[in-house]
Write an enzyme that holds these catalytic residues in place. Structure first.
Site, short mmCIF file in Angstrom:
data_model
loop_
_atom_site.label_atom_id
_atom_site.label_comp_id
_atom_site.label_asym_id
_atom_site.label_seq_id
_atom_site.Cartn_x
_atom_site.Cartn_y
_atom_site.Cartn_z
N SER A 1 27.84 -50.45 -36.77
CA SER A 1 27.54 -50.13 -37.57
C SER A 1 27.30 -51.86 -37.90
O SER A 1 28.79 -52.44 -38.00
CB SER A 1 28.04 -50.06 -39.02
OG SER A 1 27.48 -49.91 -40.20
N LYS B 1 23.09 -49.34 -35.88
CA LYS B 1 22.88 -49.07 -36.94
C LYS B 1 22.44 -51.24 -38.47
O LYS B 1 24.14 -51.42 -37.64
CB LYS B 1 23.54 -48.30 -38.04
CG LYS B 1 24.09 -47.94 -39.58
CD LYS B 1 24.58 -46.73 -40.10
CE LYS B 1 25.41 -47.63 -41.55
NZ LYS B 1 26.20 -46.41 -41.75
N LYS C 1 22.49 -53.07 -41.31
CA LYS C 1 22.45 -53.23 -43.10
C LYS C 1 21.03 -53.73 -43.33
O LYS C 1 21.47 -54.15 -42.64
CB LYS C 1 23.67 -53.14 -43.25
CG LYS C 1 25.19 -52.97 -42.99
CD LYS C 1 25.18 -51.11 -44.00
CE LYS C 1 26.22 -50.91 -43.52
NZ LYS C 1 26.79 -49.60 -44.82
N ASP D 1 21.10 -48.65 -42.87
CA ASP D 1 21.49 -48.42 -44.36
C ASP D 1 21.52 -49.17 -45.68
O ASP D 1 21.87 -50.79 -45.15
CB ASP D 1 23.30 -48.46 -43.58
CG ASP D 1 24.02 -47.64 -44.72
OD1 ASP D 1 23.38 -47.28 -45.78
OD2 ASP D 1 24.86 -47.04 -45.16
N GLU E 1 19.52 -45.08 -43.87
CA GLU E 1 20.37 -44.22 -44.81
C GLU E 1 20.23 -44.85 -46.46
O GLU E 1 20.07 -46.35 -47.11
CB GLU E 1 22.06 -44.30 -44.35
CG GLU E 1 22.62 -44.02 -44.84
CD GLU E 1 24.29 -44.37 -43.73
OE1 GLU E 1 23.69 -44.48 -43.12
OE2 GLU E 1 24.94 -44.30 -45.00
N ASP F 1 24.37 -40.99 -47.90
CA ASP F 1 25.71 -41.34 -47.68
C ASP F 1 26.79 -41.04 -48.86
O ASP F 1 26.93 -39.88 -49.75
CB ASP F 1 26.10 -42.27 -47.09
CG ASP F 1 27.33 -43.06 -47.35
OD1 ASP F 1 27.92 -42.23 -47.45
OD2 ASP F 1 27.71 -43.99 -46.07
N LYS G 1 31.30 -38.25 -44.88
CA LYS G 1 33.15 -39.03 -44.94
C LYS G 1 33.78 -38.72 -45.43
O LYS G 1 33.56 -38.22 -46.51
CB LYS G 1 32.91 -40.60 -45.21
CG LYS G 1 31.51 -41.31 -44.66
CD LYS G 1 31.21 -43.04 -45.91
CE LYS G 1 30.94 -43.95 -44.80
NZ LYS G 1 30.34 -44.72 -46.05
N GLY H 1 31.87 -44.06 -41.85
CA GLY H 1 33.17 -44.77 -41.19
C GLY H 1 33.25 -45.04 -42.91
O GLY H 1 32.03 -46.07 -43.41
O1 OSB Z 1 28.01 -47.66 -46.37
O2 OSB Z 1 28.32 -46.60 -44.65
C1 OSB Z 1 28.97 -46.91 -45.01
C2 OSB Z 1 31.70 -50.08 -44.27
C3 OSB Z 1 31.73 -49.93 -45.41
C4 OSB Z 1 31.74 -48.71 -46.78
C5 OSB Z 1 30.25 -48.03 -46.90
C6 OSB Z 1 29.62 -48.22 -45.46
C7 OSB Z 1 30.37 -48.30 -43.97
C8 OSB Z 1 29.86 -48.59 -42.53
C9 OSB Z 1 30.82 -49.61 -41.86
O3 OSB Z 1 28.59 -48.36 -42.64
C10 OSB Z 1 30.62 -48.20 -40.32
C11 OSB Z 1 32.42 -48.22 -39.79
O4 OSB Z 1 33.51 -47.34 -40.44
O5 OSB Z 1 32.28 -48.85 -38.81
MG MG Z 2 26.44 -46.25 -45.74
#
Ligand code: OSB
Ligand code: MG
Length: 368
Positions: A135, A161, A163, A188, A213, A238, A262, A290
């Protein structure tokens, strides 16, 4: 099983790179760890709550208070024979799923240890390696984004992925897609848009994303269903999915076609399992998200991701994507083809580096 004592700790750790999402940028992470003493053995768990109430209303501070004031007292010195009993004891506390999940994780690891099984087998997993993705936070420029994507593809990650936020979306996705026409690519938004952005979001449809996402608000299944009607790209939820009931209702009204599970967000392995099974029955794939975990939370996520309906690469990246030194030994590494081994020792499956944890601890309390 009898829980004799519970230790809570907050660590201070620094991410190797700042992580920017639509709700802000973060470089210091304060992981909240729990350690249960069960029949003379230690079992560790990790609470994934954030430093501030951005991703979810829970924070490190609220999770600490709820565990200390309510959840831990409800299980201390009690005979808790199984997961269903633990869930029943936690039921009077409304919400606070991340706090519950941390204790449930340690409890389940202790159960697996007593059964002389690795956690993944205890949970009913069906494979000892899983596919992983990475991510990538919002970057200062498209060039920097392309450079970091290239780096991660070279390392072998199976899925990228990125953001999104308003102002960093169509161009960012377009740049990566143009450079890499074939990769598994997802985006995402962490709830940064609303239905007024419909026409703009539809522009993402031409990039062949594996999924989009959480484009819209957390509580908004109805608008997600309206968006999914118009969008070819599958929506993955999510933040909107906090329970098996949320998942059932989301699928019922067509609010998504994929779910990110999660364990922290939904209250633990028990609820994760129910969402997994419900999605499997509906033919809907899930994958493991994650929360910038240490190796402790990562071990738990990998065990969960070994279940059969985890059919897409998870946000289960190697230790060196997050930390200079992870709190478990050996650290998590990426194997050929972007696979990662699910930890195989009994219990949580990893050796916890208590000396390192001691050095990183900024707050600690023992509850007896
Ligand atoms: O939206 O998936 C998410 C990290 C913190 C809070 C929300 C998200 C995330 C990530 C990181 O996308 C995923 C990772 O732990 O590598
Ligand atoms: Mg997410």
């Amino acid at each position: 099983m009898k829980v004799e004592a519970v230790e809570l700790r907050v660590l201070k750790m620094r991410l190797l790179r700042p992580f920017r999402t639509s709700f802000g940028e973060q470089q210091d992470r304060y992981p909240l760890l729990v350690r249960l003493e069960v029949d003379g053995h230690s079992a560790w768990g990790e609470c994934v709550a954030g430093e501030g109430p951005w991703y979810s209303p829970e924070t490190v501070e609220t999770a600490w208070q709820i565990m200390r004031g309510y959840l831990v007292p409800s299980i201390l010195k009690r005979d808790v024979p199984d997961l269903a009993s633990l869930e029943r004891l936690f039921l009077p506390v409304r919400g606070h799923r991340m706090a519950k999940a941390a204790l449930e994780m340690a409890f389940t690891a202790a159960q697996a240890e007593q059964a002389r099984k690795p956690l993944w087998k205890h949970l009913g997993g069906t494979r000892d390696r899983v596919e992983t993705g990475v991510s990538i936070g919002i970057q200062p420029s498209l060039d920097q984004l392309l450079a970091i994507v290239a780096e991660h593809l070279q390392e072998g990650y199976r899925r990228i992925k990125i953001k999104l936020e308003p102002g960093w979306d169509v161009q960012a996705v377009g740049a990566v897609r143009e450079r890499y026409p074939e990769i598994m690519l997802t985006a995402d938004a962490n709830a940064a848009y609303d239905l007024d952005d419909l026409e703009h979001l539809l522009e993402l449809d031409r990039f062949g994303l594996l999924m989009l996402e959480q484009p819209l608000s957390v509580g908004d299944l109805i608008d997600h269903a309206a968006l999914q009607q118009r969008l070819r790209t599958p929506i993955c939820l999510d933040e909107s999915i906090e329970s098996a009931r949320d998942a059932r209702q989301a699928l019922q009204i067509g609010a998504c076609r994929v779910i990110n599970i999660k364990p922290g967000r939904v209250g633990g392995f028990g609820e994760s399992r129910r969402i997994h099974d419900l999605c499997a029955a509906a033919g809907v794939p899930v994958w493991c998200g994650g929360m910038l975990e240490t190796g402790i939370g990562r071990a738990a996520n990998l065990a969960l991701a070994s279940l059969p309906n985890f059919r897409l690469p998870g946000d289960l990246s190697a230790s060196n994507r997050y930390w200079a030194e992870d709190v478990v030994d050996p650290p998590f590494v990426l194997k050929k083809g972007g696979l990662m081994d699910v930890p195989g020792r009994w219990g949580l499956g990893v050796r916890v580096k208590v000396d390192l944890i001691d050095r990183l601890t900024v707050r600690r309390e023992m509850l007896r």
